[in-house]
Motif scaffolding. Sequence first.
Motif, PDB file in Angstrom:
ATOM      1  N   GLU A  49       0.825  -1.203   0.000  1.00  0.00           N
ATOM      2  CA  GLU A  49       0.000   0.000   0.000  1.00  0.00           C
ATOM      3  C   GLU A  49       0.867   1.264   0.000  1.00  0.00           C
ATOM      4  O   GLU A  49       0.660   2.172  -0.804  1.00  0.00           O
ATOM      5  N   GLN A  52       2.760   1.500  -3.356  1.00  0.00           N
ATOM      6  CA  GLN A  52       1.898   1.896  -4.474  1.00  0.00           C
ATOM      7  C   GLN A  52       1.508   3.367  -4.378  1.00  0.00           C
ATOM      8  O   GLN A  52       1.558   4.095  -5.360  1.00  0.00           O
ATOM      9  N   ASP A  55       4.970   5.247  -4.471  1.00  0.00           N
ATOM     10  CA  ASP A  55       5.907   4.679  -5.429  1.00  0.00           C
ATOM     11  C   ASP A  55       7.352   4.787  -4.948  1.00  0.00           C
ATOM     12  O   ASP A  55       8.269   5.064  -5.718  1.00  0.00           O
ATOM     13  N   GLU A 161       1.437   8.598  -9.466  1.00  0.00           N
ATOM     14  CA  GLU A 161       0.063   8.577  -8.960  1.00  0.00           C
ATOM     15  C   GLU A 161      -0.270   9.787  -8.077  1.00  0.00           C
ATOM     16  O   GLU A 161      -1.312  10.426  -8.242  1.00  0.00           O
TER      17      GLU A 161
END
Length: 176
Positions: A49, A52, A55, A161
């Motif tokens: 988590e 992601q 990153d 992201e």
Amino acid sequence: VPKLKLSRLMADRQLNWVRQDELRFHDNELQDLSLKLFGLSLDDHNYPEVYQRLDGWVTGLILYFSSSMHKLKPDLPVALNQLKGSFKPVFNYIDENVYQSVPGEIQQFLIKTSILSTLRVDLCNKLLNISNAWPVLCFLEENHIFVTLLDEETKRFKYHEIFQEFLQEKLQTGLS
């Protein structure tokens, strides 16, 4: 400042490339960072988590942990899930140190293309009615502005992201 002749340095083996993937923190480094700097022990199910969401971006991790210490200890998984959209210190950092450092026409390019999941040069050119998406995206990638080249042949890029979320928030704010 004189421009460096990188090809000469590379040929003379005097140049070491440090690529984006080498700068990313990985699981064991996230564990060390959270434990040594903040006294937080991330268990294995939290790593994917964190990785992601940021990153492996170390500055984002430090900002997140620093500003969220009071929220993190009681319920780490919940706090990590709340990173999206409400993570002001990271967005402020991106705004002050990245977004504000690029010219206005590139800021507009960033905001308008933030709706795309993949940045294809041809699509960016059509969407914005321009013909210079390739040099703009190359400039962003070469200057490490949260853009990654996915495929040079098909001229596809993607935003980090968190950076894309920041840009989409800017777009939303501009629309309201």
